[in-house]
Design an enzyme around this catalytic site. Structure first.
Site, PDB file in Angstrom:
ATOM      1  N   HIS A 472       0.840  -1.206   0.000  1.00 43.38           N
ATOM      2  CA  HIS A 472       0.000   0.000   0.000  1.00 43.38           C
ATOM      3  C   HIS A 472       0.877   1.260   0.000  1.00 43.38           C
ATOM      4  CE1 HIS A 472      -3.672   2.328   1.299  1.00 43.38           C
ATOM      5  NE2 HIS A 472      -2.723   3.140   1.737  1.00 43.38           N
ATOM      6  N   GLU A 473       1.810   1.316   0.929  1.00 43.58           N
ATOM      7  CA  GLU A 473       2.674   2.507   1.015  1.00 43.58           C
ATOM      8  C   GLU A 473       3.561   2.620  -0.218  1.00 43.58           C
ATOM      9  OE1 GLU A 473       1.945   4.735   3.051  1.00 43.58           O
ATOM     10  OE2 GLU A 473       0.603   3.489   4.251  1.00 43.58           O
ATOM     11  N   HIS A 476       1.652   4.464  -2.822  1.00 46.21           N
ATOM     12  CA  HIS A 476       1.741   5.924  -2.667  1.00 46.21           C
ATOM     13  C   HIS A 476       3.101   6.407  -3.176  1.00 46.21           C
ATOM     14  CE1 HIS A 476      -1.953   6.707  -0.533  1.00 46.21           C
ATOM     15  NE2 HIS A 476      -1.661   5.912   0.476  1.00 46.21           N
ATOM     16  N   HIS A 479       3.287   6.603  -6.915  1.00 48.05           N
ATOM     17  CA  HIS A 479       2.537   7.769  -7.395  1.00 48.05           C
ATOM     18  C   HIS A 479       3.449   9.005  -7.363  1.00 48.05           C
ATOM     19  CE1 HIS A 479      -1.765   9.755  -7.160  1.00 48.05           C
ATOM     20  NE2 HIS A 479      -1.251   9.797  -8.367  1.00 48.05           N
TER      21      HIS A 479
HETATM   22 ZN    ZN Z   1      -2.944   5.232   1.987  1.00 47.18          ZN
END
Ligand code: ZN
Length: 685
Positions: A472-473, A476, A479
């Site tokens: 998940h991290e 980010h 991105h």
């Molecule tokens: Zn998040």
């Protein structure tokens, strides 16, 4: 100290974590704030042309140093929270906050942005620059900058009262939460509770100087009681206490001054007044303006469509729960305080597997290697070890390159928990991509987790949840790192709509459920064997346990929040409780008792920043699941064509284009909830 000797002011390349000390903070930040103020002074001067290069670009470039240096200080405060760093951070925090508050309220800046927008030059700006100018004007407008002079004091007064009311809402809730205690002196009453919960309650009692076990309404104490305590009366008492916090109901421990009812009414009135002053029909429109969703009607249609599809599955979950309670546990008159307890027993009976056993397969080198392999296969890039000054010996540093060897971005990875590190997991930026004289500044990110470090000469092992967190991290991080943005204001995660920012992170979580990926990234810490299929199947089966019920519950809160801010009249006859009852009639399967006062503790929307925004959780899940479905439709989670399109149309665009346009460019259509429903086991076979 001069620029030459203060390493916090060295912006030539990577942060100088080998040299930066707490004593550097005050002189560096003080100087950067002063520089920032004189820059703003000169940029807002009458003689400064309202052009991109003389004004908007110069402002963004001129304040970058402050952002980066303060970012390093904030980062060190989070990962190395020793007294000296805490003091250095807290000493400058008010100064820095004040600087940014003033920046957002500086009407001379607003005038320059408007002049730039109205000038012939605006049409010649690139898409990123236009977006930045538009975002700035929008934010000033929402801050009341366009109001007639005589209305500004009232607007300011509303803003101030709203922030006080939000704080009071949270304080009342906390006071009410703290006021209740359930003291148990007979251990037999605690049957079913795990030892850790009993020990914690014992400690709380000892601290209070009393015998026995003391339970509170704080989650670590309340949660286990509801989930595990065999004593039904105990669960019922605590449930009632919890459900009536900060309400008008006399529950034996509350005080009338903690009632959040009047506050909610006042908050809703003021939000409506604020919206009307700004020229909107209701507060939901104000909230949605900077978000990806367009209108309250669109959001409500989205939520109701999802509710309609999820409800049959929620009803099935509920029927299963009732049947299990009756047949296996002898609970014929099922009550809301039985829900968590019966669910826990049902899950144990149906889907039990040992998370501890699973953990043995996820050893650190395999997991980290597996993550990098996903990134490499998906985007045709390379992840390589790199070197940099770091803040702790456990920190690793990597670079992402193109196959031709061109640097794309770099990141730090700080995986292990430490006493001086803040909890949870998070991604942060150290530097953002932008065009500058002589080339491109490459982005840098921090990935921070709180996993257990290796012990006894063996590699660290992660739970499956922790692996999902890491992915998940990393999402980010990608991105931020794979952006092709060339202007700071919309590069990477900058300027991305609030309800779209979790798309890339949740997208990456999907890979943690791919059998093929898991085969490559697991090896039992002792035997070296990859994850067995039978264990994987159990993990998959447990994944969607009660997903129907959980979905309609989130939808209930989301619809309530949106309707409250777009169609509810706080001055009218109908109460907040009437509205939530209506919403429940429409979507809920587990209906709480009449005296349940959920709205009085809904801090997200009354005490925090989620007003007319609670839907974002489901919204972002839908987007990420739908993006992943594009790979499923191609029959390959690493399909290179789809991967390139995802990179080109979504990841690399950052905030330079509206998120809905990014999505449609990738998917060729509007978002659909079908993929999320299918991933959650809610598409009828
Ligand atoms: Zn998040």
């Amino acid at each position: 100290m001069t620029n030459a000797t203060n390493p916090l002011l060295d912006f030539t390349d990577l942060p100088r974590f080998d040299l930066i000390q707490p004593e550097h903070v005050k002189p560096a930040i003080t100087q950067l704030l002063a520089d920032g103020r004189s820059l703003i002074e000169s940029l807002t001067a009458e003689g400064t042309p309202a052009t991109w290069s003389d004004f908007a670009g110069a402002l963004s470039d001129g304040l970058e140093g402050l952002g980066r240096a303060w970012g390093v200080v904030g980062h060190l405060h989070s990962v190395n929270d020793v007294p000296a760093w805490r003091e250095a951070y807290n000493e400058m925090l008010p100064e820095v906050s004040r600087f940014y508050t003033e920046l957002g309220q500086n009407l001379k800046l607003f005038d320059k942005y408007r002049a730039l927008k109205a000038s012939p030059e605006y049409a010649t700006l690139n898409a990123e620059q236009k977006k930045i100018v538009d975002n700035e004007i929008r934010d000033f407008r929402l801050g009341g900058a366009e109001l007639p002079e005589e209305q500004k004091p009232r607007f300011q007064a509303i803003m101030e009262e709203l922030s006080q009311l939000a704080a009071k809402f949270s304080e009342n809730l906390l006071d009410a939460t703290n006021a209740f205690a359930e003291v148990v002196t007979d251990e037999a009453q605690l049957a079913g509770l795990p030892d850790y919960a009993k020990e914690a309650a014992r400690e709380v009692a000892q601290k209070a100087g009393i015998d026995g076990w003391k339970f509170t309404l704080h989650a670590p104490s309340y949660g286990p009681v509801m989930q595990y305590a065999d004593n039904r009366e105990l669960r019922a008492r605590m449930y009632r206490a919890y459900a009536t916090r900060a309400a008008e109901i006399d529950n034996g421990y509350s005080k009338p001054e903690w009632d959040n009812g009047p506050l909610m009414k006042r908050i809703l009135e003021l939000r409506e007044e604020d919206a009307k002053m700004l020229g909107f029909a209701n507060f939901a429109e104000v909230s949605l303006l900077p978000k990806m969703a367009d209108t309250p009607v669109q959001v409500l249609a989205f939520l109701r469509d999802m509710a309609k599809k999820a409800k049959p599955f929620a009803e099935k979950d509920m029927a299963e729960l009732l049947a299990f309670a009756k047949d296996e546990l002898g609970i014929a008159d099922f009550q809301p305080w039985d829900a968590a307890y019966v669910s826990e027993k049902l899950q144990q009976a149906r889907y039990a597997f040992s998370a501890q056993e699973v953990k043995q397969y996820f050893i650190e080198p395999k997991v980290v290697g597996g993550l990098f392999k996903v990134i490499e296969s998906l985007f045709g890039l390379l992840v390589k070890p790199d070197t940099a000054p770091v803040w702790h010996e456990d920190v690793r540093f990597y670079r992402i390159e193109t196959p031709a060897g061109e640097l794309v971005g770099q990141f730090y990875m700080d995986l292990y928990a430490r006493e001086t590190k803040r909890g949870g997991a998070w991604m942060d930026e150290a530097r953002s991509r932008k065009h500058q004289a002589g080339g491109v500044q490459k982005p840098i990110a921090y990935l921070n987790c709180n996993f257990a470090r290796p012990v006894g000469g063996k590699p660290a092992t992660f739970t499956h949840d922790e692996v999902i967190t890491l992915f998940h991290e990393a999402g980010h991080g990608l991105h931020h790192l794979l952006t092709r943005g060339t202007e700071l204001g919309v590069s990477g995660i900058h300027g991305v709509e609030w309800d779209a920012v979790e798309l890339p992170s949740q997208f990456m979580e999907n890979y943690c459920w791919e059998w093929e990926v898991l085969q490559g990234m697991t090896a039992h810490v002792d035997s070296g064997e990859p994850l067995p299929r039978a264990l994987y199947d159990k993990m998959l089966a447990a994944k969607n346990f009660q997903s129907g019920m959980m979905t309609v519950r989130q939808l209930e809160f989301s619809i309530f929040d949106m309707r409250l801010h777009c169609e509810f009249d706080p001055k009218g006859e109908r109460t907040v409780m009437d509205l939530i009852r209506e919403v429940r009639d429409e979507v809920a399967v587990l209906v709480p008792p009449e005296w349940h006062r959920f709205p009085n503790s809904f801090s997200h929307i009354f005490g925090g920043g989620y007003a007319a925004g609670y839907y974002s959780y489901k919204w972002a899940e839908v987007l990420s699941a739908d993006c992943y479905a594009a790979f499923e439709e191609a029959g390959n989670p690493f399909d290179p064509v789809v991967g390139k399109r995802y990179l080109d149309e979504i990841l690399s665009k950052g905030g330079s284009r509206p998120a809905l346009e990014n999505f449609k460019a990738f998917r060729g259509r509007e978002p659909s909830p079908d993929a999320l429903l299918r991933h959650s086991g809610m598409i009828a076979a």
